[in-house]
Design an enzyme around this catalytic site. Structure first.
Site, PDB file in Angstrom:
ATOM      1  N   ASP A 103       0.833  -1.209   0.000  1.00  0.00           N
ATOM      2  CA  ASP A 103       0.000   0.000   0.000  1.00  0.00           C
ATOM      3  C   ASP A 103       0.868   1.260   0.000  1.00  0.00           C
ATOM      4  O   ASP A 103       2.006   1.240   0.462  1.00  0.00           O
ATOM      5  CB  ASP A 103      -0.862   0.076   1.267  1.00  0.00           C
ATOM      6  CG  ASP A 103      -1.815  -1.082   1.384  1.00  0.00           C
ATOM      7  OD1 ASP A 103      -2.170  -1.660   0.346  1.00  0.00           O
ATOM      8  OD2 ASP A 103      -2.184  -1.396   2.532  1.00  0.00           O
TER       9      ASP A 103
HETATM   10  N1  URA Z   1      -1.242  -5.861   3.970  1.00  0.00           N
HETATM   11  C1  URA Z   1      -1.672  -4.604   3.991  1.00  0.00           C
HETATM   12  O1  URA Z   1      -2.664  -4.294   4.613  1.00  0.00           O
HETATM   13  N2  URA Z   1      -0.989  -3.680   3.313  1.00  0.00           N
HETATM   14  C2  URA Z   1       0.146  -3.952   2.617  1.00  0.00           C
HETATM   15  O2  URA Z   1       0.741  -3.062   2.017  1.00  0.00           O
HETATM   16  C3  URA Z   1       0.579  -5.283   2.606  1.00  0.00           C
HETATM   17  C4  URA Z   1      -0.130  -6.214   3.302  1.00  0.00           C
END
Ligand code: URA
Length: 243
Positions: A103
């Protein structure tokens, strides 16, 4: 000699499955002739391969491990002009792309490559590579709450597979906790959704490990090339865990 669909995937033009569709649809030519069968073998740097009339130039495959800072998009470009992960690999000539995604607000270990075949192998849903995340959450979850995550929790896209969970530290004054979560699935925003589901939203998230790889020696924004033995090892892991 290699299979045509593999060569197309390795060139980063399409996934292997998409390459097969392109071949079946008559969109691929080898030395000027349309090829529709999937078994055809070609010699990558000798046979002239075109997809939709465009030659695929097979780049030398390269593999990188990036310590992604937070506030960066896991993409090769962003319409809104935000920073993207390939901004940190500007000296790399090859057209690399991220293997999966983290993310925007998540930092940590992200692989990048121009080898579509390799990326597909690692991202295959059946492939169970362990990923270790460290999350700072709002509130201090009880042992029982964490057990729920260990067993598997129902999210809107199904129950999560069993996870490993360890409370690393807690701050009673600030009412926050640092928790390590090890999972092998890769659903969208999975870690954030898992913590949200038990009522402890994630304030900060970092991926510390991906299979046997970690971030040792790197600062946020820094990358290193994977060693050939690491690439081999990752391939073997993915192959054995697929079935
Ligand atoms: N899980 C999440 O919530 N975000 C990420 O970036 C990776 C795994």
């Amino acid at each position: 000699m290699e299979r045509l669909q593999k060569v197309i995937a390795q060139a980063g033009v399409a996934s292997r499955r998409k390459a097969e569709t392109l071949i079946a649809e008559g969109k691929v030519t080898v030395n000027g002739k349309i090829v529709r069968e999937l078994g055809v073998k070609v010699t990558p740097n000798k046979d002239k391969i075109e997809v939709n009339g465009v030659p695929i130039d097979r780049e030398e495959p390269v593999y990188f491990l990036l310590y992604k800072p937070s506030g960066v998009i896991s993409s090769v470009k962003d319409e809104k002009g935000r920073k993207v992960v390939t901004d940190f690999l500007q000296d790399v000539e090859q057209r690399v792309f991220p293997v999966g995604r983290l993310d925007y607000d998540t930092s940590g270990l992200l692989l990048l490559t121009n080898d579509g075949e390799f990326a597909n192998l690692l991202m295959h849903p059946r492939h169970k590579v362990e990923k270790v995340y460290v999350a700072k959450v709002k509130g201090i979850p009880s042992r029982d709450k964490l057990k729920v995550l260990e067993k598997g929790i129902k999210l809107e896209d199904g129950v999560t597979a069993p996870a490993k969970v360890k409370m690393l530290s807690l701050d009673k004054k600030k009412q926050t906790a640092i928790i390590r979560l090890t999972i092998h699935e890769g659903r969208n925003r999975q870690v954030r959704r898992m913590f949200e589901a038990i009522g402890y939203p994630v304030l900060k998230l970092k991926r510390e490990q991906y299979a046997f790889l970690d971030l040792k020696g790197l600062n946020p924004g820094e990358a290193r090339q994977l060693k050939p033995i690491e690439v081999k090892h990752l391939r073997e892991l993915a192959d054995t865990k697929k079935s």
